[in-house]
Design a protein around this motif. Structure first.
Motif, short mmCIF file in Angstrom:
data_model
loop_
_atom_site.label_atom_id
_atom_site.label_comp_id
_atom_site.label_asym_id
_atom_site.label_seq_id
_atom_site.Cartn_x
_atom_site.Cartn_y
_atom_site.Cartn_z
N LEU A 1 10.84 -12.72 -7.14
CA LEU A 1 11.45 -10.98 -6.75
C LEU A 1 10.44 -10.74 -5.81
O LEU A 1 10.69 -10.01 -4.47
N LEU A 2 9.03 -10.81 -6.03
CA LEU A 2 7.72 -10.34 -5.06
C LEU A 2 8.13 -10.84 -3.63
O LEU A 2 8.12 -10.13 -2.54
N LEU A 3 8.14 -12.17 -3.65
CA LEU A 3 8.39 -12.98 -2.24
C LEU A 3 9.71 -12.55 -1.60
O LEU A 3 9.62 -12.31 -0.12
N ALA A 4 10.65 -12.32 -2.45
CA ALA A 4 11.76 -11.87 -1.80
C ALA A 4 11.78 -10.39 -1.03
O ALA A 4 12.22 -10.01 0.03
N ALA A 5 10.88 -9.71 -1.90
CA ALA A 5 10.67 -8.04 -1.43
C ALA A 5 9.88 -8.08 -0.15
O ALA A 5 9.88 -7.60 0.81
N VAL A 6 8.79 -8.88 -0.03
CA VAL A 6 8.04 -9.33 1.08
C VAL A 6 8.63 -9.75 2.17
O VAL A 6 8.60 -8.96 3.38
N TRP A 7 9.51 -10.59 2.28
CA TRP A 7 10.11 -11.29 3.44
C TRP A 7 11.35 -10.18 3.87
O TRP A 7 11.57 -10.19 4.81
N ALA A 8 11.90 -9.52 2.70
CA ALA A 8 12.93 -8.59 3.12
C ALA A 8 12.19 -7.60 4.21
O ALA A 8 12.76 -7.03 5.00
N PHE A 9 10.87 -7.05 3.68
CA PHE A 9 10.12 -6.12 4.49
C PHE A 9 9.90 -6.65 5.79
O PHE A 9 10.02 -5.88 6.92
N VAL A 10 9.36 -7.94 6.13
CA VAL A 10 9.00 -8.51 7.17
C VAL A 10 10.30 -8.53 8.20
O VAL A 10 10.24 -8.19 9.34
N LEU B 1 -3.59 0.52 12.58
CA LEU B 1 -2.67 1.17 11.48
C LEU B 1 -1.27 1.36 12.19
O LEU B 1 -0.30 1.73 11.42
N LEU B 2 -1.10 1.47 13.68
CA LEU B 2 0.15 1.79 13.99
C LEU B 2 0.91 0.49 14.27
O LEU B 2 2.19 0.46 14.10
N ALA B 3 0.20 -0.80 14.44
CA ALA B 3 1.05 -1.99 14.29
C ALA B 3 1.03 -2.64 12.88
O ALA B 3 -0.10 -2.68 12.39
N LEU B 4 2.10 -2.93 12.37
CA LEU B 4 2.49 -3.38 10.96
C LEU B 4 1.44 -4.70 10.81
O LEU B 4 1.56 -5.68 11.91
N SER B 5 0.54 -4.81 9.93
CA SER B 5 -0.36 -5.99 9.92
C SER B 5 -0.42 -6.41 8.44
O SER B 5 0.25 -5.95 7.61
N GLY B 6 -1.25 -7.11 8.25
CA GLY B 6 -1.40 -7.69 6.65
C GLY B 6 -2.10 -6.53 5.74
O GLY B 6 -1.57 -6.67 4.69
N LEU B 7 -2.77 -5.58 6.49
CA LEU B 7 -2.98 -4.42 5.59
C LEU B 7 -1.91 -3.63 5.25
O LEU B 7 -1.71 -3.36 3.74
N HIS B 8 -0.80 -3.59 5.83
CA HIS B 8 0.30 -2.76 5.42
C HIS B 8 1.01 -3.62 4.42
O HIS B 8 1.37 -3.10 3.30
N LEU B 9 1.29 -4.77 4.69
CA LEU B 9 2.03 -5.87 3.81
C LEU B 9 1.24 -5.97 2.31
O LEU B 9 1.77 -6.08 1.30
N GLY B 10 -0.30 -6.08 2.50
CA GLY B 10 -0.98 -6.23 1.20
C GLY B 10 -1.02 -5.05 0.35
O GLY B 10 -0.62 -4.96 -0.93
#
Length: 492
Positions: A275-284, A244-253
């Motif tokens: 738009l979803l992919l743009a938001a996802v990669w912006a978060f990455v 939970l401390l390290a960002l992972s697929g759980l957080h992005l999912g």
């Protein structure tokens, strides 16, 4: 009762071959790259002329992947081991991470402006050095040397792309004009997003304060673990919730599901996915591009592409393709602990979770509690050997911890997302941020309670590489047996 779906992963053998080649290319004394390149061309030509013999052609293509992995690994190793001049000199560098005070020094990542190489920069701890931020350009007078550490920490630094290190005294550095001739566009974009993350962190810190709640919010929502104390890390590791401390697929999912509900899914399907992919990669990029999040974002992108092309989804093959793409982009990711844990956990989830309803016929399929239980157990099966190898411990209470921690993490991310949307409105942000801060305090208290339980962590484990391989062989054998009985139970 439905029969288990067939396992479709035609890219598994080529990706495994690529990984074997990368492992061989990392060895200090290996084959000359020219010889390996010649073998690669020869195998490609043979595969082209042996198109009638499919098995032999497949074998040759796997050998080509092995040779390619060897060349990529050797090239990456050559980039890391630069010939630094022995004398002191002036260097222009661009700070690419937040400064981290460590006793008398302040450590940070820096990119050499002329070559783009990444070094570990240490300045003497004073008021000026602590105020540095990503994007600041400095002129330093120092000796840049190869990495002086060894063992697992050196492997970690090499996986992160460090090519050297430099130590600078108080008066041997000054601010300079921005020069980015050798810095790639990707690094410039990443630095820009890190600057935006710094602004958001300052807003959150000003309203929450520097306590346990802030450190958890910064780590879970924005990927900054600098404020997480050693005691907190130890508590989460003991409770089995360090993921939970390290960002992972759980957080992005969780973020992806939230955004998917906000955007129209039937109308303007193509625009919604973009738009979803743009938001996802912006978060990455905002999170600093940790490998586990990059893995999740790549899989989401491949799923979105399959949806737009009206193609079927093969989750395991998508996972394997994601691993292959990431290894092609950065070969040494294979030796990163986060990369290994991320892919092993997802692979175990994809393999074991569909079999649990067939193994336990009376198990309800749609219950949230059942889903969380099966996913947690499958992820633990996939990661336990690696956790024991790298960290020497096992957390027996992981399931109890996850029953409360995962719902709290979902609520923290949801409320934090809506809070940050109001970052332009200080009064609303001050009011909304109190909700995720309270939830983070509850999560910290729950983790502390679980970590204090008897036998919360079994330490002192020292498995070798052979032990880890044997454990995964046992896990795969158990999966094959479960799948065999599940298929035959359905057939009856």
């Amino acid at each position: 009762m439905k029969s288990p779906k067939p396992i479709l992963a035609p890219l598994l053998l080529p990706t495994v071959s690529l990984a074997l080649g990368i492992t061989g290319g990392r060895e200090p004394e290996g084959l000359p790259p020219l010889l390996v390149g010649g073998l690669l061309l020869a195998f490609l030509l043979l595969a082209f002329f042996l198109s009638r013999w499919h098995k032999l052609q497949s074998l040759l293509l796997c050998l080509c992947c092995t040779m390619l992995g060897y060349l990529l690994s050797a090239h990456y190793k050559m980039q890391l081991h630069a010939d630094w001049p022995p004398q002191r000199g002036y260097w222009h560098v661009v700070v690419s991470s937040n400064p981290s005070p460590r006793g008398k020094t302040v450590s940070m990542d820096a990119l050499l402006s002329r070559t783009g190489r990444k070094i570990q920069l240490r300045l003497m701890n004073d008021e000026r050095s602590c105020q540095l931020a990503p994007g600041d350009c400095l002129e330093i007078c120092s000796t840049v040397k190869p990495l002086s550490v060894h063992g697992s920490y050196r492997t970690y630094l090499e996986c992160q792309g460090y090519a050297g290190e430099a130590f600078v005294w108080y008066d041997d550095w000054q601010h300079a004009s921005f020069e980015a001739g050798g810095i790639s566009l990707t690094d410039r974009v990443r630095i820009f997003f890190l600057q935006q993350r710094g602004r958001l962190l300052r807003l959150v810190r000003a309203r929450v304060g520097e306590d346990e709640a802030y450190s958890l919010l910064a780590a879970m929502a924005l990927g900054d673990k600098q404020a997480v104390s050693r005691e907190q890390k130890e508590q989460f590791s003991t409770a089995g919730t360090s993921h939970l401390l390290a960002l992972s697929g759980l957080h992005l999912g969780i973020i992806y599901m939230l955004l998917a509900r906000l955007l129209p899914r039937r109308r303007l399907k193509g625009l919604s996915q973009l738009l979803l992919l743009a938001a996802v990669w912006a978060f990455v990029l905002l999170a600093g591009m940790p490998l586990s999040v990059v893995r999740s974002a790549t899989m989401i992108s491949l799923y979105a592409l399959a949806l737009l092309l009206n193609r079927g989804r093969a989750p395991l093959n998508t996972l394997v393709l994601t691993a292959g793409l990431m290894l092609l982009a950065r070969p040494y990711s294979l030796f990163d602990v986060g990369f290994q844990l991320s892919f092993s956990s997802v692979a175990a989830i994809l393999l074991f979770v569909p079999l649990f309803p067939q193994s336990v016929p009376r198990l309800p399929h749609s219950s949230f509690l059942v889903t969380m239980t099966t996913v947690s157990i499958a992820a633990q099966i996939g990661t336990a050997p690696l956790v024991a190898y790298h960290f020497g411990r096992f957390s027996p209470w992981f399931l109890l911890a996850n029953y409360v921690s995962i719902p709290l993490a979902m609520l923290i991310l949801y409320t934090m997302f809506f809070s940050l949307l109001c970052c332009w409105w200080p009064q609303a942000l001050s009011l909304l941020i109190s909700v995720p801060a309270t939830l983070a305090s509850w999560l910290s208290a729950w983790t502390r309670w679980v970590a204090a339980l008897p036998s919360a962590s079994i330490g002192g484990l020292k498995p070798t590489v052979l032990h880890v391989l044997l454990l995964y062989l046992i896990i795969l054998s158990s999966w094959a047996i479960l799948r065999y009985f599940a298929i035959h139970r359905v057939a009856k």
